[in-house]
Design a protein around this motif. Structure first.
Motif, PDB file in Angstrom:
ATOM      1  N   LYS A  72       0.833  -1.208   0.000  1.00 56.55           N
ATOM      2  CA  LYS A  72       0.000   0.000   0.000  1.00 56.55           C
ATOM      3  C   LYS A  72       0.867   1.257   0.000  1.00 56.55           C
ATOM      4  O   LYS A  72       0.658   2.180  -0.812  1.00 56.55           O
ATOM      5  N   LEU A 118      -7.258   1.924  -1.416  1.00 56.38           N
ATOM      6  CA  LEU A 118      -6.542   0.674  -1.640  1.00 56.38           C
ATOM      7  C   LEU A 118      -6.896  -0.363  -0.580  1.00 56.38           C
ATOM      8  O   LEU A 118      -6.961  -1.561  -0.856  1.00 56.38           O
ATOM      9  N   GLY A 121     -11.546   0.221  -0.604  1.00 57.93           N
ATOM     10  CA  GLY A 121     -12.264   0.517  -1.841  1.00 57.93           C
ATOM     11  C   GLY A 121     -13.384   1.509  -1.701  1.00 57.93           C
ATOM     12  O   GLY A 121     -14.247   1.596  -2.598  1.00 57.93           O
ATOM     13  N   SER A 248     -13.031   2.333  -5.537  1.00 56.04           N
ATOM     14  CA  SER A 248     -11.911   1.760  -6.282  1.00 56.04           C
ATOM     15  C   SER A 248     -12.289   1.501  -7.734  1.00 56.04           C
ATOM     16  O   SER A 248     -11.407   1.326  -8.585  1.00 56.04           O
ATOM     17  N   GLU A 249     -13.597   1.476  -8.034  1.00 61.40           N
ATOM     18  CA  GLU A 249     -14.056   1.239  -9.399  1.00 61.40           C
ATOM     19  C   GLU A 249     -14.680   2.488 -10.003  1.00 61.40           C
ATOM     20  O   GLU A 249     -14.385   2.858 -11.131  1.00 61.40           O
ATOM     21  N   ASP A 257     -15.145  -3.211  -4.402  1.00 59.24           N
ATOM     22  CA  ASP A 257     -14.259  -4.209  -3.807  1.00 59.24           C
ATOM     23  C   ASP A 257     -12.985  -3.561  -3.265  1.00 59.24           C
ATOM     24  O   ASP A 257     -12.540  -2.514  -3.765  1.00 59.24           O
ATOM     25  N   SER A 258     -12.400  -4.208  -2.265  1.00 59.00           N
ATOM     26  CA  SER A 258     -11.128  -3.761  -1.723  1.00 59.00           C
ATOM     27  C   SER A 258      -9.984  -4.276  -2.593  1.00 59.00           C
ATOM     28  O   SER A 258      -9.830  -5.486  -2.739  1.00 59.00           O
ATOM     29  N   PRO A 259      -9.152  -3.400  -3.185  1.00 63.49           N
ATOM     30  CA  PRO A 259      -8.057  -3.881  -4.031  1.00 63.49           C
ATOM     31  C   PRO A 259      -7.055  -4.765  -3.292  1.00 63.49           C
ATOM     32  O   PRO A 259      -6.448  -5.642  -3.895  1.00 63.49           O
ATOM     33  N   VAL A 375      -5.363  -1.209 -11.540  1.00 63.67           N
ATOM     34  CA  VAL A 375      -6.279  -0.884 -10.455  1.00 63.67           C
ATOM     35  C   VAL A 375      -5.891   0.443  -9.824  1.00 63.67           C
ATOM     36  O   VAL A 375      -6.744   1.294  -9.542  1.00 63.67           O
ATOM     37  N   VAL A 379      -8.059   3.997  -9.355  1.00 65.96           N
ATOM     38  CA  VAL A 379      -8.213   4.664  -8.058  1.00 65.96           C
ATOM     39  C   VAL A 379      -7.757   6.117  -8.154  1.00 65.96           C
ATOM     40  O   VAL A 379      -8.443   7.038  -7.682  1.00 65.96           O
TER      41      VAL A 379
END
Length: 486
Positions: A72, A118, A121, A248-249, A257-259, A375, A379
């Motif tokens: 991260k 990150l 999300g 995140s999307e 979703d959590s990357p 990804v 973000v």
């Protein structure tokens, strides 16, 4: 019955994922403090004190390698390898040093926001305003800080409820409930205690934005600040809730979703394998001496006098007595499981764990970088758009006109300066083949020149620091300019 503490089902469903990734990124101390939540007890049915002590030792020997947290920080660092571009009207210049009213700059806050996205999300930004009675904000109000707009940052866990409704051809936020924790001083003036309150943002039936605050008490949660209507720089009510979701999307209200969730799960598995590996190394890792063929007399003698190990303490054994040292065979099951999970984390993006050793062409390296950071690029794009929108709302509060933009770097490859290219570009500028502005932009992109400096500012600085020869110099050179005899 009014229940301001109500939480949505999708919010509740995401709690486990959020908690797992948050804990993993915090590191070893947090993971081990959670006990058997992340490291199961080998014999959970045994509640004796001896088994509890054994589990504590089992947990202490385990090694938690925080690949997720390191990844991260590495990705956030890759974004800010090149400084962001910030364009705001003069009335909002303060955001480069203090965007939240607590001395945090827009750069620092956006770094934190990228880290949150990150991890889980999801995040939120609230643009808040001081009340304006009527008309435009005075300069005195702006300079005193009474009329400053600010951006408050809210983690995903604080956004407990939200709703939208269709107005015309678009969906607008109609409700957002934010759970806040506020420090309140105790009566003696030294201590403090935390109070939970709920900030409710509404768009009423008339399409007007209002705020209200509820405080959680020991018996019930009651409203402490009745609904009020924030006004913009012209003294008019807002027709939208100035709250920006980030994901995140995309930046809609849905939970993305959590990357880093998949990596965090593997990281926990690696921790459990480490506990088993260290336990086995502790139990059977030391050499074990053994003896055979002793009669009772020799046995009693050694029990009475003890046994010493070393070249200066030989064992005097009877006839036919034998001895040796037993060494356990390596147990590679746990180690192989750890190595396998390490490779899994590498494939999921843990760049700090291991770098590829194969020689790659420039094209292959660029393709790998694009795939690895796809990804992260999304973000970063979402964060840039969210802050640009927040700056528009802030400008509306102070009634300022002009361009507003906040753009983060999306080129995550290592930026280098090629001396040959640099010399060629400089010569092109000197020869009139390349505009100086394009050359300065090249240096901006590589961090040599401050990205926020305009071409006029650069030109002024160059003229100030390099004024050139003084053509009006009338100093008389002795001897007619001829060299003097030595």
């Amino acid at each position: 019955m009014t229940d301001v503490t109500f939480t949505r089902d999708d919010y509740k469903a995401a709690q486990y994922r959020w908690k797992l990734v948050r804990d993993v990124c915090k590191g070893s101390e947090t993971i081990k403090a959670a006990g058997d939540k992340y490291l199961p007890r080998p014999n959970a049915s045994d509640t004796s004190q001896d088994n509890k002590d054994r589990y504590d030792a089992y947990k202490k020997r385990a090694v938690f390698y925080n690949a997720t947290g390191r990844t991260k920080h590495s990705l956030v660092g890759a974004v800010f390898r090149t400084w962001p571009t910030l364009t705001v009207p003069g009335a909002l210049d303060y955001v480069s040093k203090d965007i939240d009213g607590q001395g945090v700059s827009v750069y620092q806050q956006s770094q934190s926001v990228i880290g949150h996205l990150l991890e889980v999300g999801r995040h939120g930004l609230l643009v808040d305003y001081a009340a304006v009675v009527a008309g435009s904000v005075s300069k005195a109000d702006e300079q005193a800080g009474r009329a400053r707009a600010n951006v408050a940052s809210y983690p995903a866990e604080a956004i407990i409820n939200w709703k939208t409704r269709q107005v015309g051809g678009q969906h607008l936020l109609s409700l957002v409930v934010l759970r806040e924790t506020v420090d309140v001083d105790t009566d003696d003036g030294f201590g403090s205690e935390q109070v939970v309150q709920y900030r409710v943002l509404r768009l009423d039936d008339a399409g007007v934005y209002t705020q209200e605050v509820w405080e959680e008490g020991s018996n019930k949660t009651a409203m402490t600040v009745p609904p009020f209507t924030p006004l913009n720089g012209l003294g008019q009510p807002w027709r939208v809730i100035p709250f920006q979701f980030l994901g995140s999307e995309n930046n809609d209200t849905s939970i993305d979703d959590s990357p880093l969730y998949d990596m965090a799960e593997v990281n926990i598995g690696h921790y459990r394998n480490s506990a088993d590996y260290e336990e086995a190394a502790y139990l059977v890792g030391q050499p074990q001496p053994w003896m055979a063929g002793l009669d009772e007399q020799w046995r009693d003698h050694m029990e009475k006098n003890g046994i010493f190990l070393g070249s200066r303490a030989p064992w005097l054994l009877p006839v036919s007595g034998t001895c040796g040292v037993w060494q356990a065979q390596p147990n590679t099951v746990a180690k192989e499981a750890m190595d396998s999970k390490k490779e899994d984390m590498v494939s999921l993006g843990a760049r700090l764990i291991e770098r590829g050793s194969a020689v790659k062409t420039a094209t292959q390296a660029d393709n790998d970088s694009a795939a690895e950071h796809s990804v992260l690029s999304l973000v970063v794009s979402n964060v840039s758009e969210a802050y640009s929108q927040c700056l528009v709302w802030m400008a509306a509060f102070v009634n300022a006109s002009g361009e507003t933009l906040y753009k983060l770097n999306q080129d995550f490859s290592q930026i280098t300066l090629d001396a040959t290219i640099l010399t060629a570009l400089f010569n092109a500028v000197q020869g009139g083949k390349l505009p100086a502005g394009d050359f300065w932009q090249y240096l901006r992109d590589r961090g040599v020149i401050d990205p926020e400096k305009t071409n006029d500012q650069i030109r002024d600085e160059l003229e100030t620091e390099n004024p050139g020869p003084n053509l009006d110099d009338t100093e008389v050179i002795p001897n007619g300019g001829k060299p003097s005899n030595p």
